[in-house]
Write a protein that holds these residues in place. Sequence first.
Motif, PDB file in Angstrom:
ATOM      1  N   LYS A 110       8.135  -1.051   6.139  1.00  0.00           N
ATOM      2  CA  LYS A 110       8.161   0.370   5.362  1.00  0.00           C
ATOM      3  C   LYS A 110       9.115   0.499   4.367  1.00  0.00           C
ATOM      4  O   LYS A 110      10.390   0.438   4.778  1.00  0.00           O
ATOM      5  N   THR A 137       0.734  -1.214  -0.118  1.00  0.00           N
ATOM      6  CA  THR A 137       0.017   0.092  -0.042  1.00  0.00           C
ATOM      7  C   THR A 137       0.980   1.183  -0.001  1.00  0.00           C
ATOM      8  O   THR A 137       1.686   1.514   1.003  1.00  0.00           O
ATOM      9  N   ARG A 138       0.708   2.162  -1.099  1.00  0.00           N
ATOM     10  CA  ARG A 138       1.369   3.300  -0.894  1.00  0.00           C
ATOM     11  C   ARG A 138       0.753   4.448  -0.247  1.00  0.00           C
ATOM     12  O   ARG A 138      -0.344   4.608  -0.387  1.00  0.00           O
ATOM     13  N   LEU A 139       1.505   4.976   0.788  1.00  0.00           N
ATOM     14  CA  LEU A 139       0.921   6.278   1.431  1.00  0.00           C
ATOM     15  C   LEU A 139       2.239   7.154   1.489  1.00  0.00           C
ATOM     16  O   LEU A 139       3.452   7.051   1.954  1.00  0.00           O
ATOM     17  N   GLU A 142       6.232  -0.463  10.510  1.00  0.00           N
ATOM     18  CA  GLU A 142       5.476   0.781  10.714  1.00  0.00           C
ATOM     19  C   GLU A 142       5.459   1.194  12.083  1.00  0.00           C
ATOM     20  O   GLU A 142       5.179   2.324  12.462  1.00  0.00           O
TER      21      GLU A 142
END
Length: 345
Positions: free
Chosen positions: A117, A90-92, A154
């Motif tokens: 991450k 998931t890209r944040l 994370e």
Amino acid sequence: MKKFLLSVLVLAVALFAAEKVYLAPVGLTGMHGDYAVASSKLMKAYIEDDGRYILVVGSAEDGVTADNQAAVRQKATEKGCSKYIIAEFTRLGENVIMSFKLYSVDKDAPIWDDRLKARNPDDFDPIIQRVARNIGTKNKAVDDTDIYSVTEQETKTPKRKGVNSYIGMSVGGLMAFQPEFDVYAGLDFYLMYDAQVILFGIDWDIYGLGDDSKLGYMDIAISAYYPFGTKAITPFLGGGLAYSHTEYQSDIPLEYRSTNYNYSFYDNDEEFEDGSSGLTGFIGGGVMFNRSSRVMFIAQAKYMINFYKNDVFDYEKMDDGRVQITSKDHAVQGFVFNVGIGYGF
């Protein structure tokens, strides 16, 4: 022919011993689909290199997605796999959260999971390597105590990447064995550069503090140490060179201050004080504590020896009552130990 048959037999045994694990198509959010294909190929290569599992890579034709665990479990069973992996990226912002979960086909809860991450796509390869090496074991993919890991969990405090230098001060002492056994208090001011695989230091040392100290020692030193690992608590060994100045005050009673049967007495202490300068070498080591923090603690011990000598005066009372004063050269040497604190920048 026999060697060929033996090789085939060994390969067959290895394939039979390794478990088959199904890797569902990697779930992507906010990323290009090519990352799923590339990551699946890397997972298969690294996991099979480890030798514990045979990875069956899922494709779009399987008709399953990472968010449908029941369908993935059924497909893993159909393909004869005892376990299956669900991976989701998931890209944040600029970072990508990479989640990996390993399931047994007979259990609903994961038997191994980790979430890491990636700062950029360059982190994908080392992350997948570590996941492949540790998946299904008691270990996580990233060692939390490794301050130079390229990835971060994370939920953990970010590990230090920008702090590579320290400035600090330590207190300690010089336990001299030459010219005589004594302990002299001192201070050390230092600048240290942490290059991960080596530590470089510049120090200003001063020992022999106090009005009653017979020895005065001061130097400017450069050093290099090898750190054993990149843990938050890191031992290290090494050495260095210093340019130093040493002064030694010989303890001669006032009533005996005559030289070579000369009855002229001296009232000036400087007559029996010698100062010299030159190179000093030292070897030793220590331990860095809290290396991953802005505030670091350090404990060191080293053995030093001057490559030059100081005149040390002594006296002897003769049978006729007269006193003879003699001098002898000594290279100051002994153990130095200190503990201190440093601020990282």
